[in-house]
Design an enzyme around this catalytic site. Structure first.
Site, short mmCIF file in Angstrom:
data_model
loop_
_atom_site.label_atom_id
_atom_site.label_comp_id
_atom_site.label_asym_id
_atom_site.label_seq_id
_atom_site.Cartn_x
_atom_site.Cartn_y
_atom_site.Cartn_z
N LYS A 170 0.87 -1.12 -0.03
CA LYS A 170 0.03 -0.02 -0.08
C LYS A 170 0.95 1.42 -0.03
O LYS A 170 1.37 1.64 0.96
CB LYS A 170 -0.92 -0.12 1.04
CG LYS A 170 -2.00 1.01 1.24
CD LYS A 170 -2.06 1.96 2.50
CE LYS A 170 -1.92 3.28 2.46
NZ LYS A 170 -2.07 4.32 1.58
N GLU A 245 9.45 2.35 11.13
CA GLU A 245 10.29 3.22 10.89
C GLU A 245 9.70 4.60 10.83
O GLU A 245 8.83 4.85 10.12
CB GLU A 245 11.08 3.20 9.46
CG GLU A 245 12.35 2.10 9.41
CD GLU A 245 13.40 2.31 10.51
OE1 GLU A 245 13.33 3.11 11.23
OE2 GLU A 245 13.96 1.05 11.00
N CYS A 279 13.65 11.45 6.44
CA CYS A 279 13.79 11.04 7.87
C CYS A 279 15.12 11.39 8.76
O CYS A 279 15.11 11.49 9.97
CB CYS A 279 13.20 9.64 8.14
SG CYS A 279 14.16 8.57 7.13
N GLU A 378 9.26 17.09 14.76
CA GLU A 378 9.63 17.04 13.43
C GLU A 378 8.66 17.72 12.40
O GLU A 378 7.49 17.69 12.54
CB GLU A 378 9.53 15.40 13.03
CG GLU A 378 9.98 14.95 11.34
CD GLU A 378 9.54 13.82 10.98
OE1 GLU A 378 8.46 13.39 11.10
OE2 GLU A 378 10.61 13.01 10.52
P1 NAD Z 1 2.28 8.80 7.25
O1 NAD Z 1 2.00 8.36 9.03
O2 NAD Z 1 1.05 9.96 7.30
O3 NAD Z 1 1.59 7.81 6.34
C1 NAD Z 1 2.85 6.65 6.08
C2 NAD Z 1 1.70 5.73 5.53
O4 NAD Z 1 0.65 5.22 6.34
C3 NAD Z 1 0.81 6.18 4.05
O5 NAD Z 1 0.90 5.04 3.20
C4 NAD Z 1 -0.54 6.18 4.70
O6 NAD Z 1 -1.60 6.22 3.89
C5 NAD Z 1 -0.70 5.01 5.80
N1 NAD Z 1 -1.59 5.19 6.84
C6 NAD Z 1 -2.28 6.28 7.24
N2 NAD Z 1 -3.10 5.88 8.19
C7 NAD Z 1 -3.25 4.66 8.26
C8 NAD Z 1 -3.96 3.87 9.08
N3 NAD Z 1 -4.95 4.08 10.09
N4 NAD Z 1 -3.67 2.42 9.00
C9 NAD Z 1 -2.67 2.05 8.17
N5 NAD Z 1 -2.02 2.87 7.35
C10 NAD Z 1 -2.21 4.30 7.49
O7 NAD Z 1 3.50 9.55 6.87
P2 NAD Z 1 3.82 10.15 5.67
O8 NAD Z 1 3.49 11.93 5.92
O9 NAD Z 1 3.67 9.64 4.53
O10 NAD Z 1 5.52 10.42 5.66
C11 NAD Z 1 6.25 11.11 6.32
C12 NAD Z 1 6.83 10.52 7.68
O11 NAD Z 1 7.48 9.29 7.33
C13 NAD Z 1 7.88 11.32 8.52
O12 NAD Z 1 7.45 11.48 9.58
C14 NAD Z 1 9.01 10.90 8.25
O13 NAD Z 1 9.81 10.97 9.22
C15 NAD Z 1 8.70 9.23 8.26
N6 NAD Z 1 9.84 8.51 7.36
C16 NAD Z 1 10.79 7.71 8.25
C17 NAD Z 1 11.41 6.93 7.71
C18 NAD Z 1 12.58 6.00 8.36
O14 NAD Z 1 12.95 5.26 7.74
N7 NAD Z 1 12.76 6.28 9.62
C19 NAD Z 1 11.77 7.27 6.21
C20 NAD Z 1 11.04 7.94 5.44
C21 NAD Z 1 10.23 8.74 6.16
#
Ligand code: NAD
Length: 476
Positions: A170, A245, A279, A378
Site C-alpha cells: 500500500k 520506521e 527522515c 519533526e
Molecule cells: P504517514 O504516517 O502520514 O503515512 C504513512 C503511510 O501510512 C501512508 O501510506 C498512509 O496512507 C498510511 N496510513 C495512514 N493512516 C493509516 C492507518 N490508519 N492504518 C494504516 N496505514 C495508514 O506518513 P507520511 O506523511 O507519508 O511520511 C512522512 C513521515 O515518514 C515522516 O514522519 C518521516 O520522518 C517518516 N519517514 C521515516 C523514515 C524512516 O526510515 N525512519 C523514512 C522516510 C519517512
C-alpha cells in the site's frame, strides 16, 4: 485510470485520484485507482493463497525474478527518475539517484535469496542433531510514506520476496505514480499470481485493512510517529510481527576544530536537500561557541546561493514541498519558531515562482533553545534550527536530548571527540564529516528511541524481520 494489481490481474475501481505535480499544479501526471476495503481484502486473500507455493519455491526462481526487476529499474532510471521528480518534487538528479538505489536494492536481494544459511549443532542429548533454519514469515503488509516513493517500497518489497514472503503493498496517497510503475515492472518478472499485490488507496481504509486482517502475518511500516503508534497497537492486539520506521529530529554537531566548509556543506545538504523531507535530515545544528558566529555567516551565505525551483529544471537545487498540506505545516512551524523567540536568519516564506507550485525558501533559525518546539517536533521541511553549545560535552548532551534516535552527525577533526561521539550518540546511524542524510543500500538502516521499533531494514539484517527461525531436533 491506472488500476490496482491483485491476484495477477489489473483491476479498476469506482474511485480514482489525480496525481498532481507539486512543481506545477496544472500538471496532472495521471489518475490512479483507489481501492476500498473490499479490494484490500481480495489482495490479502490472494497473497495468503499464494504463500505456501512461493515460500517453498526454489531460491533460484526468486533470485531470477528480483534480478529481472532490478535490471529493468536500472535500465529505465532516467525515465523513472523523471516520473519520481515530477510527482514528489525532489530534483531530477535526486530522483534518478533514488531510482538507481531501488534498482540496486533488487539486485542485492537477488543475491541474498541464494545466500540463506542455517546452523547445525550437536544436541546436549546423545544421538540427536539440531538444525536452526529460517523460514518466510508469510504474508507481509507493506505501508510506505511519500518521501521516497520508490526506494522505500523497494527496500521492503525486495527482501520480502527474496526471503519467500508474499506481499500486499500500500503506497502513500501522494505518490501512486512510482508505486504503479514499480508494480508494473514486478508484474512482468515471472512471479506466480498473488505473490505481489498493489492496492492504492487511503490509509484509513486500505492501510487499516492490512493492520486488522489476521492473514497478514507481518507489517512493515514507514511513516509518521502518529500512524506508527496505530500500527504498533493494531499489531500488538493480534500478535502480528511489526517493523516501524518513523520520524527524526536529527542533530548535527559542529565543533570548533571542524573544517568549516565541510561542516556548512554537510548542514546545507542534510537540512535542505530533498526539501528537508528526509527522515534523516538534520533539523538541529549544534555549534560550539568558538565557531558559532562564523558558521552562521557561512551557512546563511550558502543557503542564499541555493536555487529553488521546478524539480525538473536543470540547475534546481531544492524542489518544491511535496504537498500544500506539508507546506502549510512548514509555515506554521516557522511562525511557532518566531513566537518562541528563535531568530529567523533567512527564508521561511512561501515563494511564487514561474509555475504554480508549493515553493518555500529554506529557513534558518539561529539562537535556538533545545526546549523549543521547533527543536523537539519533526517539521519535515527545509527548516534548520541552529543552537550554540559551550563545549563538546554540552553539544553531545544537546544532540541526545530528543525523543528520536535515527541519525546523528558530527563535524570535527578531533579523533578523540569523533570516537567518543560514535560511541555515545543515541542513534541508529552516526555520520562523521558527512551529511546525516544519504546512506548506502547494502547496510542496516534504522534508529532507536521514538524513531524505530523492531528489527533493522536493508542489507542482510533485513532477514530478521522477513523470516522466522525454526529449531529442528532429529534423532538418527
Ligand atoms: P504517514 O504516517 O502520514 O503515512 C504513512 C503511510 O501510512 C501512508 O501510506 C498512509 O496512507 C498510511 N496510513 C495512514 N493512516 C493509516 C492507518 N490508519 N492504518 C494504516 N496505514 C495508514 O506518513 P507520511 O506523511 O507519508 O511520511 C512522512 C513521515 O515518514 C515522516 O514522519 C518521516 O520522518 C517518516 N519517514 C521515516 C523514515 C524512516 O526510515 N525512519 C523514512 C522516510 C519517512
Amino acid at each position: 485510470m491506472k488500476p490496482n494489481y491483485i491476484a495477477g490481474q489489473w483491476l479498476d475501481s469506482a474511485a480514482s485520484v489525480a496525481n498532481i505535480s507539486p512543481s506545477d499544479t496544472r500538471d496532472t501526471i495521471d489518475h490512479y485507482a483507489q481501492a476500498d476495503a473490499g479490494m484490500a481484502e481480495a489482495a490479502i486473500a490472494a497473497a495468503h493463497e499464494a504463500k505456501a507455493a512461493w515460500g517453498f519455491c526454489s531460491p533460484q526462481a526468486r533470485a531470477d525474478a528480483l534480478d529481472r526487476i532490478g535490471a529493468e529499474i536500472l535500465a529505465r532510471r532516467e525515465e523513472l527518475g523523471r516520473l519520481l521528480s515530477r510527482e514528489e518534487g525532489k530534483t531530477l538528479p535526486e530522483g534518478i539517484g533514488e531510482v538507481t538505489r531501488a534498482g540496486n536494492i533488487f539486485k542485492f536481494y537477488a543475491g541474498e535469496a541464494l545466500r540463506q544459511r542455517g546452523d547445525k549443532l550437536a544436541s546436549v542429548r546423545p544421538g540427536i542433531e539440531i538444525d536452526v533454519t529460517r523460514e518466510p514469515v508469510g504474508t507481509v503488509g507493506i505501508i510506505a510514506p511519500w518521501n521516497f516513493p520508490i526506494a522505500i517500497p523497494a527496500w521492503k518489497i525486495a527482501p520480502a520476496l527474496a526471503y519467500g514472503n508474499t506481499v500486499v503493498f500500500k503506497p502513500a496517497e501522494l505518490v501512486p505514480g512510482c508505486a504503479w510503475a514499480l508494480a508494473e515492472i514486478i508484474s512482468r518478472a515471472g512471479l506466480p499470481a498473488g505473490v505481489f499485490n498493489l492496492v492504492m488507496g487511503r490509509g484509513s481504509q486500505v492501510g487499516q485493512a492490512l493492520l486488522d486482517d489476521r492473514r497478514i502475518d507481518a507489517i512493515s511500516f514507514t511513516g509518521s510517529v502518529a500512524t506508527g503508534r496505530r500500527v504498533a497497537q493494531a499489531a500488538a492486539q493480534r500478535m502480528a510481527k511489526a517493523q516501524l520506521e518513523m520520524g527524526g529530529k536529527n542533530p548535527m554537531v559542529v565543533l570548533d576544530d571542524a573544517d568549516l566548509d565541510v561542516a556548512v556543506e554537510c548542514a546545507v545538504q542534510s537540512a535542505f536537500y530533498s526539501t528537508g523531507q528526509r527522515c534523516t535530515a538534520s533539523s538541529r545544528i549544534i555549534v560550539e561557541q568558538g565557531v558559532y558566529a562564523r558558521f552562521l555567516q557561512k551557512l546563511r551565505d550558502r543557503a542564499a546561493s541555493l536555487r529553488i525551483g521546478h524539480a525538473l529544471e536543470a540547475g534546481t537545487d531544492i524542489g518544491p514541498v511535496a504537498s500544500r498540506d506539508q507546506l502549510e505545516q512548514n509555515l506554521r512551524y516557522v511562525d511557532i519558531g518566531r513566537q518562541e523567540g528563535a531568530r529567523l536568519l533567512c527564508g521561511g516564506g512561501e515563494l511564487q515562482l514561474g509555475t504554480p507550485g508549493h515553493y518555500m525558501a529554506p529557513a534558518i533559525f539561529a539562537d535556538c533553545d533545545n526546549a523549543m518546539r521547533i527543536c523537539r517536533e519533526e517539521i519535515f521541511g527545509p527548516v534548520a534550527a541552529v543552537m550554540p553549545a559551550r563545549d563538546y560535552e554540552h553539544a553531545l548532551a544537546l544532540a541526545n536530548d530528543t525523543e528520536f534516535g535515527l541519525a546523528s552527525g558530527i563535524c570535527s577533526t578531533s579523533l578523540k571527540h569523533v570516537q567518543h561521539f560514535k560511541r555515545h550518540a543515541q542513534a541508529g546511524m552516526v555520520m562523521v564529516n558527512v551529511p546525516t542524510a544519504g546512506v548506502d543500500y547494502h547496510v542496516p538502516f534504522g534508529g532507536r528511541k521514538g524513531s524505530s521499533l523492531g528489527s533493522r531494514e536493508q542489507g542482510s539484517h533485513a532477514i530478521e524481520f522477513y523470516t522466522t527461525v525454526k529449531t529442528a531436533y532429529v534423532a538418527g
